[in-house]
Enzyme design. Structure first.
Site: not given
Length: 210
Positions: A56, A120
């Site tokens: 992010y 992830h």
């Protein structure tokens, strides 16, 4: 605020967690002050789970969260962060890459450990067997070293996430966009196998990526 046990981890987490994608400037500019105000308001309202990722904002989300949690706020929350995805099209599921990613995350978050560490978006790996063996073993080692209390994986395809739960001893997983007003497949396709293995399930994107 209502709290629920997260699988067999022993953690009691708020039913609503604070997501960190927007803090990485994913949907427009957000200031450090706005991030701090948001996180502090969430914690004061009873939220005790913050989810973020090295991906992010390429670390910006973790950095801003780390700053917001300084001064004693860190002790009031459980942090979940994710490794192995570094950018939109950049992934590294190798032991060396995973470890380097985690060390960077801890530094940005200003902590010596996180409560939950996930690999992830494993659907983007070129070799799932590698993830279920080498990447998983690295997560286990990081857990033994105290860098994280619990480990898991995240991805979008439910069959692959189900396979991850069945193949690896995961403490928690994140599924996204499969439990909302348009789609409730999470309930029938993933929760039964997760419950049988004692794996905690976090439902992300309750607004279906809206």
């Amino acid at each position: 605020m209502e709290y629920r046990p997260l699988g067999n981890t022993g953690l009691s987490v708020s039913v609503l967690g604070q997501g960190g994608a927007a803090f990485g400037q994913q949907y427009g500019a957000v200031s450090s002050a706005e991030v701090a105000d948001t996180i502090h308001a969430a914690i004061d309202a009873g939220v005790n789970l913050i989810d973020t990722s090295a991906y992010y904002g390429r670390g910006v989300s973790e950095e801003l969260i780390g700053k917001a949690l300084a001064g004693g706020w860190r002790d009031r929350v459980n942090i979940c962060t994710k490794a192995c995805r570094l950018d939109r099209d950049v992934f590294d599921f190798t032991p060396e890459g995973t470890r380097k990613c985690v060390e960077g995350s801890l530094k940005r978050l200003g902590t010596d450990h996180v409560e939950i560490l996930l690999a992830h978006d494993i659907e983007f790996a070129t070799d799932y067997e590698y993830v279920f063996n080498e990447t998983y073993r690295t997560l286990e080692q990081l857990k033994k070293e105290g860098k994280t209390r619990f480990i898991g994986m995240s991805c979008y395809p439910l069959p692959l996430l189900k396979q991850a739960i069945e193949r690896c001893q995961l403490d928690a997983v994140i599924s996204y966009a499969h439990f909302n007003l348009f789609n409730t497949r999470l309930l029938s396709e993933l929760l039964p196998v997760a419950a049988a293995r004692g794996t905690g399930v976090m439902n992300a994107s309750a607004l279906a990526m809206g």
